[in-house]
Motif scaffolding. Structure first.
Motif, PDB file in Angstrom:
ATOM      1  N   CYS A 106     -10.852   2.586  11.101  1.00 57.55           N
ATOM      2  CA  CYS A 106     -10.306   2.929  10.030  1.00 57.55           C
ATOM      3  C   CYS A 106      -9.813   2.966   8.666  1.00 57.55           C
ATOM      4  O   CYS A 106      -9.895   3.365   7.707  1.00 57.55           O
ATOM      5  N   ALA A 107      -9.332   1.618   9.864  1.00 61.06           N
ATOM      6  CA  ALA A 107      -8.005   0.972   8.523  1.00 61.06           C
ATOM      7  C   ALA A 107      -8.840   0.285   7.326  1.00 61.06           C
ATOM      8  O   ALA A 107      -8.046   0.929   6.075  1.00 61.06           O
ATOM      9  N   GLN A 108     -10.225  -0.239   7.267  1.00 56.87           N
ATOM     10  CA  GLN A 108     -10.990  -0.140   6.460  1.00 56.87           C
ATOM     11  C   GLN A 108     -11.059   0.568   5.610  1.00 56.87           C
ATOM     12  O   GLN A 108     -11.593   0.610   4.661  1.00 56.87           O
ATOM     13  N   ALA A 109     -11.617   1.552   5.953  1.00 55.13           N
ATOM     14  CA  ALA A 109     -12.507   2.771   5.244  1.00 55.13           C
ATOM     15  C   ALA A 109     -11.208   3.313   4.429  1.00 55.13           C
ATOM     16  O   ALA A 109     -11.929   3.376   3.228  1.00 55.13           O
TER      17      ALA A 109
ATOM     18  N   ALA B  95       0.735  -1.554  -0.169  1.00 55.97           N
ATOM     19  CA  ALA B  95       0.281   0.018   0.201  1.00 55.97           C
ATOM     20  C   ALA B  95       1.177   1.521   0.031  1.00 55.97           C
ATOM     21  O   ALA B  95       0.500   2.116  -0.545  1.00 55.97           O
ATOM     22  N   ALA B  96       1.667   1.127   0.435  1.00 55.21           N
ATOM     23  CA  ALA B  96       2.871   2.510   1.378  1.00 55.21           C
ATOM     24  C   ALA B  96       3.541   2.235  -0.846  1.00 55.21           C
ATOM     25  O   ALA B  96       3.579   3.476  -0.714  1.00 55.21           O
ATOM     26  N   ALA B  97       4.138   1.770  -1.053  1.00 57.31           N
ATOM     27  CA  ALA B  97       4.214   1.549  -2.264  1.00 57.31           C
ATOM     28  C   ALA B  97       3.830   1.980  -3.654  1.00 57.31           C
ATOM     29  O   ALA B  97       4.609   3.121  -4.348  1.00 57.31           O
ATOM     30  N   ARG B  98       2.555   1.461  -3.634  1.00 60.28           N
ATOM     31  CA  ARG B  98       1.576   2.080  -4.436  1.00 60.28           C
ATOM     32  C   ARG B  98       1.791   3.584  -4.476  1.00 60.28           C
ATOM     33  O   ARG B  98       1.072   4.230  -5.306  1.00 60.28           O
ATOM     34  N   TRP B  99       1.243   4.284  -3.136  1.00 62.31           N
ATOM     35  CA  TRP B  99       1.317   5.361  -3.268  1.00 62.31           C
ATOM     36  C   TRP B  99       2.589   6.453  -3.317  1.00 62.31           C
ATOM     37  O   TRP B  99       2.494   7.066  -4.297  1.00 62.31           O
ATOM     38  N   TRP B 100       3.569   5.296  -2.943  1.00 66.29           N
ATOM     39  CA  TRP B 100       4.867   6.255  -3.808  1.00 66.29           C
ATOM     40  C   TRP B 100       4.518   6.097  -5.659  1.00 66.29           C
ATOM     41  O   TRP B 100       5.851   6.935  -5.797  1.00 66.29           O
ATOM     42  N   ARG B 101       4.736   5.208  -5.814  1.00 65.44           N
ATOM     43  CA  ARG B 101       4.865   5.563  -7.121  1.00 65.44           C
ATOM     44  C   ARG B 101       3.943   6.086  -7.495  1.00 65.44           C
ATOM     45  O   ARG B 101       4.189   6.536  -8.786  1.00 65.44           O
ATOM     46  N   GLN B 102       2.982   6.625  -7.503  1.00 63.05           N
ATOM     47  CA  GLN B 102       1.192   7.275  -7.945  1.00 63.05           C
ATOM     48  C   GLN B 102       1.852   8.980  -7.283  1.00 63.05           C
ATOM     49  O   GLN B 102      -0.156   9.579  -7.418  1.00 63.05           O
ATOM     50  N   ARG B 103       2.539   9.136  -6.306  1.00 64.70           N
ATOM     51  CA  ARG B 103       2.382  10.198  -6.249  1.00 64.70           C
ATOM     52  C   ARG B 103       2.085  11.804  -6.837  1.00 64.70           C
ATOM     53  O   ARG B 103       1.280  12.310  -6.004  1.00 64.70           O
ATOM     54  N   SER B 104       2.906  11.793  -7.581  1.00 67.30           N
ATOM     55  CA  SER B 104       3.336  12.234  -8.047  1.00 67.30           C
ATOM     56  C   SER B 104       2.251  12.557  -9.585  1.00 67.30           C
ATOM     57  O   SER B 104       1.193  14.404  -9.908  1.00 67.30           O
ATOM     58  N   ALA B 105       0.724  11.836  -9.431  1.00 66.61           N
ATOM     59  CA  ALA B 105      -0.002  11.539 -10.339  1.00 66.61           C
ATOM     60  C   ALA B 105      -1.652  12.652  -9.427  1.00 66.61           C
ATOM     61  O   ALA B 105      -2.724  12.738 -10.347  1.00 66.61           O
TER      62      ALA B 105
ATOM     63  N   GLY C 120      -2.920   0.218   5.307  1.00 67.12           N
ATOM     64  CA  GLY C 120      -2.090  -0.577   5.387  1.00 67.12           C
ATOM     65  C   GLY C 120      -1.487   0.066   6.997  1.00 67.12           C
ATOM     66  O   GLY C 120      -1.438  -0.930   7.895  1.00 67.12           O
ATOM     67  N   ALA C 121      -1.227   1.301   7.724  1.00 64.14           N
ATOM     68  CA  ALA C 121      -0.514   1.334   8.863  1.00 64.14           C
ATOM     69  C   ALA C 121      -1.179   1.922   9.386  1.00 64.14           C
ATOM     70  O   ALA C 121      -0.810   1.091  10.790  1.00 64.14           O
ATOM     71  N   LEU C 122      -2.597   1.568   9.603  1.00 60.39           N
ATOM     72  CA  LEU C 122      -3.825   1.634  10.631  1.00 60.39           C
ATOM     73  C   LEU C 122      -4.347   0.494  10.771  1.00 60.39           C
ATOM     74  O   LEU C 122      -3.987  -0.445  12.161  1.00 60.39           O
ATOM     75  N   PHE C 123      -3.924  -0.843   9.716  1.00 53.80           N
ATOM     76  CA  PHE C 123      -4.142  -2.208  10.132  1.00 53.80           C
ATOM     77  C   PHE C 123      -2.847  -2.534  10.561  1.00 53.80           C
ATOM     78  O   PHE C 123      -3.367  -3.675  12.147  1.00 53.80           O
ATOM     79  N   MET C 124      -1.680  -2.399  10.607  1.00 53.25           N
ATOM     80  CA  MET C 124      -0.845  -3.015  11.667  1.00 53.25           C
ATOM     81  C   MET C 124      -0.865  -2.094  13.254  1.00 53.25           C
ATOM     82  O   MET C 124      -0.412  -3.259  14.454  1.00 53.25           O
ATOM     83  N   LEU C 125      -1.286  -0.872  13.116  1.00 53.96           N
ATOM     84  CA  LEU C 125      -1.244  -0.435  14.136  1.00 53.96           C
ATOM     85  C   LEU C 125      -2.610  -1.313  15.335  1.00 53.96           C
ATOM     86  O   LEU C 125      -2.186  -1.093  16.040  1.00 53.96           O
ATOM     87  N   SER C 126      -3.790  -1.533  14.926  1.00 54.75           N
ATOM     88  CA  SER C 126      -4.526  -1.816  15.167  1.00 54.75           C
ATOM     89  C   SER C 126      -4.674  -3.207  15.342  1.00 54.75           C
ATOM     90  O   SER C 126      -4.731  -3.749  17.283  1.00 54.75           O
ATOM     91  N   ASP C 127      -3.837  -4.144  15.104  1.00 52.26           N
ATOM     92  CA  ASP C 127      -3.621  -5.672  14.838  1.00 52.26           C
ATOM     93  C   ASP C 127      -1.992  -6.218  16.014  1.00 52.26           C
ATOM     94  O   ASP C 127      -2.323  -6.439  16.893  1.00 52.26           O
TER      95      ASP C 127
END
Length: 219
Positions: free
Chosen positions: A204-207, A150-160, A172-179
């Motif tokens: 919040c992670a799911q949303a 998820a982080a990689a997808r954001w990094w690759r497409q951030r300029s769009a 993805g980050a919130l799911f890590m925090l929750s679990d």
């Protein structure tokens, strides 16, 4: 029903689940109805998004598998392993969705989430029963891999300038925090107000992950 109404109902149902948690022994129907209902409402909201997007089917499958996990965990002891397997499969489905959405391995994200996963496992390992060690390791790897994609997808497409990749990375980050919070509460030491932190960050992670799909108007 308007999409905003579905989100508001999901927020209300989630809040009722969290409020009922300390008194689950006295209000079992409320917790048992509202917890799966909250995820079901998020699924209904997400199903209105991303028509024609290659991410849509695996992402909705991930949400459905998460709903199965929610139901299993209504039985905290007997349902823990089935719930763990359901959520592991959900993260694999999310990983497929993110890959279809253009995510590719990005080493800084892999290193970051790998270090977090290793640290959490090292902290929890003494409290994990031997029979659960294998499934827990597999789950943590699947979760960390999903968050890294998820982080990689954001990094690759951030300029769009599209919001979807950023929402997915936040999910993805919130799911890590929750679990991580759930695991510490279960295997290490009780976390104060655990239900609030775990469930609020989980939904919040799911949303956020569902928001990786473009809205209907953006088709």
């Amino acid at each position: 029903m308007p999409s905003v109404a579905l989100l508001l109902l999901a927020a209300l149902s989630g809040a009722l689940t969290i409020l009922a948690a300390p008194w689950a022994w006295a209000l079992p129907p409320l917790a048992w109805v509202c917890k799966p209902l909250t995820t079901a409402l998020l699924i209904a909201w997400a199903a209105r998004r991303g028509h024609g997007d290659p991410m849509r089917r695996p992402l909705l499958l991930g949400l459905a598998l998460s709903w199965v996990g929610d139901v299993a965990l209504l039985w905290p002891q007997q349902g823990f392993l089935p719930g763990l397997v359901s959520f592991l499969a959900a993260h694999l489905a999310y990983g497929v969705a993110l890959w279809r959405g253009g995510a590719r391995p990005w080493w800084p994200a892999i290193a970051l989430y790998g270090a977090v996963a290793l640290g959490v496992l090292q902290h929890l390992w003494p409290g994990i029963a031997p029979a659960l060690q294998g499934p827990v390791v597999a789950y943590v790897l699947a979760l960390a891999g999903m968050a890294a994609l998820a982080a990689a997808r954001w990094w690759r497409q951030r300029s769009a300038g599209a919001a979807g990749p950023a929402w997915g990375a936040a999910g993805g980050a919130l799911f890590m925090l929750s679990d991580a919070t759930l695991a510490v509460d279960r295997f290490a030491a009780p976390v104060p107000m655990a239900s609030l932190w775990i469930l609020a960050s989980y939904w919040c992670a799911q949303a956020c992950i569902a928001s990786a799909l473009p809205p209907r108007a953006a088709r």
